[in-house]
Write a protein that holds these residues in place. Structure first.
Motif, PDB file in Angstrom:
ATOM      1  N   VAL A  93       7.385  -7.442 -14.838  1.00  0.00           N
ATOM      2  CA  VAL A  93       6.033  -7.573 -14.170  1.00  0.00           C
ATOM      3  C   VAL A  93       6.147  -5.896 -13.219  1.00  0.00           C
ATOM      4  O   VAL A  93       4.427  -5.599 -13.466  1.00  0.00           O
ATOM      5  N   ALA A  94       6.621  -6.219 -12.430  1.00  0.00           N
ATOM      6  CA  ALA A  94       6.590  -4.596 -11.171  1.00  0.00           C
ATOM      7  C   ALA A  94       6.158  -3.661 -12.476  1.00  0.00           C
ATOM      8  O   ALA A  94       5.320  -2.859 -11.477  1.00  0.00           O
ATOM      9  N   PHE A  95       7.383  -3.054 -12.891  1.00  0.00           N
ATOM     10  CA  PHE A  95       6.855  -2.257 -13.787  1.00  0.00           C
ATOM     11  C   PHE A  95       5.631  -2.143 -14.985  1.00  0.00           C
ATOM     12  O   PHE A  95       5.062  -0.934 -14.985  1.00  0.00           O
ATOM     13  N   LEU A  96       5.399  -3.297 -15.456  1.00  0.00           N
ATOM     14  CA  LEU A  96       4.350  -3.019 -16.314  1.00  0.00           C
ATOM     15  C   LEU A  96       2.770  -3.872 -15.366  1.00  0.00           C
ATOM     16  O   LEU A  96       1.959  -2.944 -16.710  1.00  0.00           O
ATOM     17  N   ASP A  97       2.458  -4.567 -14.364  1.00  0.00           N
ATOM     18  CA  ASP A  97       1.399  -3.750 -13.142  1.00  0.00           C
ATOM     19  C   ASP A  97       0.916  -2.448 -12.877  1.00  0.00           C
ATOM     20  O   ASP A  97       1.733  -2.077 -12.206  1.00  0.00           O
ATOM     21  N   GLY A  98       0.186  -1.719 -13.642  1.00  0.00           N
ATOM     22  CA  GLY A  98      -0.456  -0.806 -12.682  1.00  0.00           C
ATOM     23  C   GLY A  98      -1.932  -0.707 -12.431  1.00  0.00           C
ATOM     24  O   GLY A  98      -2.471   0.362 -12.789  1.00  0.00           O
ATOM     25  N   SER A  99      -2.646  -1.662 -12.067  1.00  0.00           N
ATOM     26  CA  SER A  99      -4.345  -1.681 -12.381  1.00  0.00           C
ATOM     27  C   SER A  99      -4.716  -0.643 -11.506  1.00  0.00           C
ATOM     28  O   SER A  99      -4.118  -1.270 -10.076  1.00  0.00           O
ATOM     29  N   PRO A 100      -5.400  -0.236 -11.492  1.00  0.00           N
ATOM     30  CA  PRO A 100      -6.630   0.813 -10.391  1.00  0.00           C
ATOM     31  C   PRO A 100      -6.772  -0.471  -9.522  1.00  0.00           C
ATOM     32  O   PRO A 100      -6.682  -1.253  -9.900  1.00  0.00           O
ATOM     33  N   LYS A 131      -1.585  10.242 -12.259  1.00  0.00           N
ATOM     34  CA  LYS A 131      -1.566   8.421 -12.204  1.00  0.00           C
ATOM     35  C   LYS A 131      -1.514   8.180 -13.851  1.00  0.00           C
ATOM     36  O   LYS A 131      -0.338   7.142 -13.795  1.00  0.00           O
ATOM     37  N   VAL A 132      -1.657   8.320 -14.579  1.00  0.00           N
ATOM     38  CA  VAL A 132      -2.037   7.843 -15.987  1.00  0.00           C
ATOM     39  C   VAL A 132      -0.645   7.893 -16.902  1.00  0.00           C
ATOM     40  O   VAL A 132       0.026   7.268 -17.461  1.00  0.00           O
ATOM     41  N   TYR A 133       0.130   9.168 -16.410  1.00  0.00           N
ATOM     42  CA  TYR A 133       0.990   9.834 -17.542  1.00  0.00           C
ATOM     43  C   TYR A 133       2.264   9.203 -16.207  1.00  0.00           C
ATOM     44  O   TYR A 133       3.035   8.408 -16.649  1.00  0.00           O
ATOM     45  N   LEU A 134       2.407   8.818 -15.069  1.00  0.00           N
ATOM     46  CA  LEU A 134       3.201   7.479 -14.355  1.00  0.00           C
ATOM     47  C   LEU A 134       2.705   6.343 -15.103  1.00  0.00           C
ATOM     48  O   LEU A 134       3.712   5.479 -15.138  1.00  0.00           O
ATOM     49  N   ASN A 148       0.815  -1.522  -0.397  1.00  0.00           N
ATOM     50  CA  ASN A 148      -0.238   0.328  -0.207  1.00  0.00           C
ATOM     51  C   ASN A 148       0.839   1.506  -0.210  1.00  0.00           C
ATOM     52  O   ASN A 148       2.008   1.135   0.648  1.00  0.00           O
ATOM     53  N   CYS A 149       0.314   1.875  -1.045  1.00  0.00           N
ATOM     54  CA  CYS A 149       1.596   3.042  -1.140  1.00  0.00           C
ATOM     55  C   CYS A 149       1.207   4.420   0.182  1.00  0.00           C
ATOM     56  O   CYS A 149       0.483   4.598   0.447  1.00  0.00           O
ATOM     57  N   PRO A 150       2.434   4.701   1.038  1.00  0.00           N
ATOM     58  CA  PRO A 150       2.181   5.578   2.526  1.00  0.00           C
ATOM     59  C   PRO A 150       1.815   6.308   1.350  1.00  0.00           C
ATOM     60  O   PRO A 150       2.910   7.253   0.695  1.00  0.00           O
ATOM     61  N   CYS A 151       1.043   7.155   2.221  1.00  0.00           N
ATOM     62  CA  CYS A 151       1.079   9.495   2.273  1.00  0.00           C
ATOM     63  C   CYS A 151       2.180   9.610   2.880  1.00  0.00           C
ATOM     64  O   CYS A 151       1.919  10.582   4.220  1.00  0.00           O
ATOM     65  N   ALA A 152       3.569   9.154   3.262  1.00  0.00           N
ATOM     66  CA  ALA A 152       3.976  10.075   2.877  1.00  0.00           C
ATOM     67  C   ALA A 152       5.821  10.168   2.581  1.00  0.00           C
ATOM     68  O   ALA A 152       6.029   8.726   1.807  1.00  0.00           O
ATOM     69  N   TYR A 153       6.192  10.783   2.656  1.00  0.00           N
ATOM     70  CA  TYR A 153       7.452  11.210   2.031  1.00  0.00           C
ATOM     71  C   TYR A 153       8.585  11.599   2.733  1.00  0.00           C
ATOM     72  O   TYR A 153       8.502  12.192   3.383  1.00  0.00           O
ATOM     73  N   TYR A 158       4.037   0.597  -8.326  1.00  0.00           N
ATOM     74  CA  TYR A 158       5.874   0.824  -7.326  1.00  0.00           C
ATOM     75  C   TYR A 158       6.579   1.877  -7.922  1.00  0.00           C
ATOM     76  O   TYR A 158       6.808   2.485  -7.304  1.00  0.00           O
ATOM     77  N   TYR A 159       6.078   1.831  -9.432  1.00  0.00           N
ATOM     78  CA  TYR A 159       6.698   3.103  -9.999  1.00  0.00           C
ATOM     79  C   TYR A 159       5.295   4.756  -9.494  1.00  0.00           C
ATOM     80  O   TYR A 159       6.330   5.341  -9.517  1.00  0.00           O
ATOM     81  N   THR A 160       4.403   4.072  -9.738  1.00  0.00           N
ATOM     82  CA  THR A 160       3.500   5.697 -10.084  1.00  0.00           C
ATOM     83  C   THR A 160       3.420   5.969  -8.041  1.00  0.00           C
ATOM     84  O   THR A 160       4.020   7.249  -8.126  1.00  0.00           O
TER      85      THR A 160
END
Length: 310
Positions: free
Chosen positions: A135-142, A199-202, A59-64, A147-149
């Protein structure tokens, strides 16, 4: 009297022969293409494991910069682990490493040979890590982030330009706010709530990287295989004969070693029985044991077959 058909008279024997033939086919297939089959199994396990791992634990954390650290760990951590596993399951690795500290100068591999072997091991072991990255870079399913996004979401979440933080009341000099916003540089709510256009751009950039990685890896692997085979001093037919001779020599050596092990065990048994008989003869007169005589005959037969093998 009806005569039985010899073809179907013994179905058990036919079934046993069929199973034996199938086992022989699978054994030869694994012996000739063992590394390839292991790589295929690792690729299948990698694709399935990546999907399961992402759904269960990412889960992408809301923190930098926590989003950067977590995305990098999910991208590079499994890749390095699969690379290490590939080195461990490759038999060439242990042929190079085993006993290298105590080898004589004449039996030690030269630097050129060792480099060629290590390059071969690295190429074979990098198949599964490359599959994971693809697979990690290709997978971007909502609705989940890829990971890249998640890794580069902060580029679109500057505090001064993010609508999610313009009317937010959770701002200030608290330590929690500073740790989640990168000392007040980024908007935490925006990192895990990007707009669709960003998100679509990334995700599009991530897909381009995935296909570029696949093309580059395939081209590099093809060129490496071509260079290795171009520098081979044998032709393709001669190389097949050499590999066949090596496999036959290895099988004969294993058979002789197995026979030597059996002879050693039989010799230990004969010595033990002989010492037992000598101790008994010192206390009471006994006749020769028929079991010991039979064991001696078996041992003599094994030694004779060993000499015939040599």
């Amino acid at each position: 009297m009806a005569t039985s058909n010899p073809i179907i008279a013994n179905p058990v024997a036919i079934t046993t022969a069929t199973i034996t033939a199938a086992g022989s086919v699978f054994t030869n297939l694994f012996a000739n293409n063992g590394v390839t089959l292991i790589n295929v199994a690792l690729i299948v396990a990698t694709i399935g494991g990546q999907s399961i791992l992402k759904k269960l634990s990412f889960n992408c954390p809301c923190a930098y910069p926590l989003n950067v650290y977590q995305s990098m760990m999910f991208l590079l951590g499994p890749s390095l682990a699969l690379l290490v596993i590939g080195f461990m399951v490759n038999s060439t690795t242990w042929r190079i490493v085993y006993g290298c500290c105590y080898r004589h100068r004449d039996t030690r591999h030269s630097l050129k040979t060792a480099c060629v072997y290590w390059i071969e091991v690295f190429v074979q072991s990098s198949v599964a890590p490359a599959a994971w990255l693809f697979v990690a870079f290709l997978d971007g399913s909502p609705p989940q982030f890829s990971y890249y996004t998640c890794l580069f979401a902060a580029q679109f979440c500057h505090l001064e330009t993010s609508p999610q933080c313009l009317n937010s009341t959770w701002k200030g000099d608290t330590s929690a706010w500073k740790s989640m916003s990168g000392d007040g540089m980024y908007c935490p709510q925006c990192i895990c709530g990007l707009f669709d256009r960003d998100k679509v751009y990334l995700e599009s950039t991530s897909n381009i990287i995935a296909w570029g990685l696949l093309i580059c890896y395939g081209t590099a692997a093809f060129l490496c295989i071509c260079c290795v085979r171009m520098c081979d001093r044998y032709t393709m037919i001669q190389r097949k004969y050499v590999e066949t001779y090596k496999n036959e020599e290895s099988n004969r050596f294993e058979n002789v070693a197995r026979l030597l092990n059996v002879c050693r065990k039989m010799t230990e048994t004969l010595i033990k029985d002989t010492s037992t008989q000598l101790r008994l003869q010192t206390t009471m007169p006994v006749l020769s044991s028929p079991i010991s005589i039979g064991q001696r005959k078996i041992g003599i037969g094994l030694v004779a077959s060993l000499f015939e093998t040599f």
